[in-house]
Design a protein around this motif. Sequence first.
Motif, short mmCIF file in Angstrom:
data_model
loop_
_atom_site.label_atom_id
_atom_site.label_comp_id
_atom_site.label_asym_id
_atom_site.label_seq_id
_atom_site.Cartn_x
_atom_site.Cartn_y
_atom_site.Cartn_z
N SER A 22 12.55 -1.97 58.10
CA SER A 22 11.50 -1.87 59.00
C SER A 22 11.36 -0.62 59.73
O SER A 22 10.25 -0.18 59.74
CB SER A 22 11.46 -3.25 59.96
N ARG A 23 12.50 0.08 59.89
CA ARG A 23 12.49 1.39 60.67
C ARG A 23 11.89 2.45 59.82
O ARG A 23 11.05 3.06 60.25
CB ARG A 23 13.79 1.74 61.19
N THR A 75 9.69 -7.88 66.59
CA THR A 75 11.39 -7.97 66.75
C THR A 75 11.84 -8.69 65.83
O THR A 75 12.91 -8.65 65.62
CB THR A 75 11.41 -8.69 68.29
N ASP A 117 15.06 -7.52 58.82
CA ASP A 117 15.31 -6.16 57.79
C ASP A 117 15.25 -4.74 58.55
O ASP A 117 14.51 -4.01 58.67
CB ASP A 117 14.05 -6.11 56.79
N PRO A 118 16.41 -4.73 59.45
CA PRO A 118 16.46 -3.63 60.52
C PRO A 118 16.16 -2.18 60.02
O PRO A 118 15.55 -1.31 60.26
CB PRO A 118 17.85 -3.88 61.08
N ALA A 136 12.28 -6.45 62.61
CA ALA A 136 13.39 -5.74 63.06
C ALA A 136 14.78 -6.55 62.83
O ALA A 136 15.77 -5.74 62.09
CB ALA A 136 13.31 -4.99 64.21
N ALA A 137 14.68 -7.65 63.30
CA ALA A 137 16.26 -8.47 63.18
C ALA A 137 16.26 -8.81 61.60
O ALA A 137 17.41 -8.86 61.30
CB ALA A 137 16.06 -9.72 64.01
#
Length: 192
Positions: free
Chosen positions: A98-99, A88, A94-95, A91-92
């Motif tokens: 990271s996806r 998490t 490097d949104p 994701a916060a």
Amino acid sequence: MTRLWLIRHGPTHQTAMTGWRDVPADLSDSAALARLSAYVPAPALVVSSDLIRAVTTADAIAQDRQRLPHDPDLREIDFGAWDGLHYTQVAARDPVLSRAFWDTPGDLAAPEGESWNVMTARVTAAIDRVIAAHRPADLVVVAHMGAIMSQIPRATGGTAVQAMGHHIDALGVTDMTLTPQGWRIGTINHRP
């Protein structure tokens, strides 16, 4: 005939991304280690990543098998700046990256880390070096989830995304055989 027994190290109980951070494995389940050691061939050679969780797992199952030197090229993917962060947090931070890193593995890398393709080339070269030096042999390779997943497409012809879809448990065994026609997959993530 050359056969690989790719074994993921013992559990680390980490809840954060763990690549090159050197965290220990919990090897308290002696029955699981004994079953694992009994499952792989007795005359096999044993090699591991140089990270302590792989080294101690390999030492625990080696018994009378020949132990080859630890190989840093068998390490997990280098998560760089993400190593030690919870998913998490990644994701916060490097949104988009990271996806994409997980959805389209290939040339994308974590900040200060390495890509799936770089890790795959590194691990493949390490395994091929050991095979060339000891062919034919049963080779037990104690490594990491990503390193093991990176080898599955060699035998299945699948993609990185398909390989990453497999679950690789701590102490799980994936076996592959090198035949005259190429690599053949046996079982993926067998738990003896």
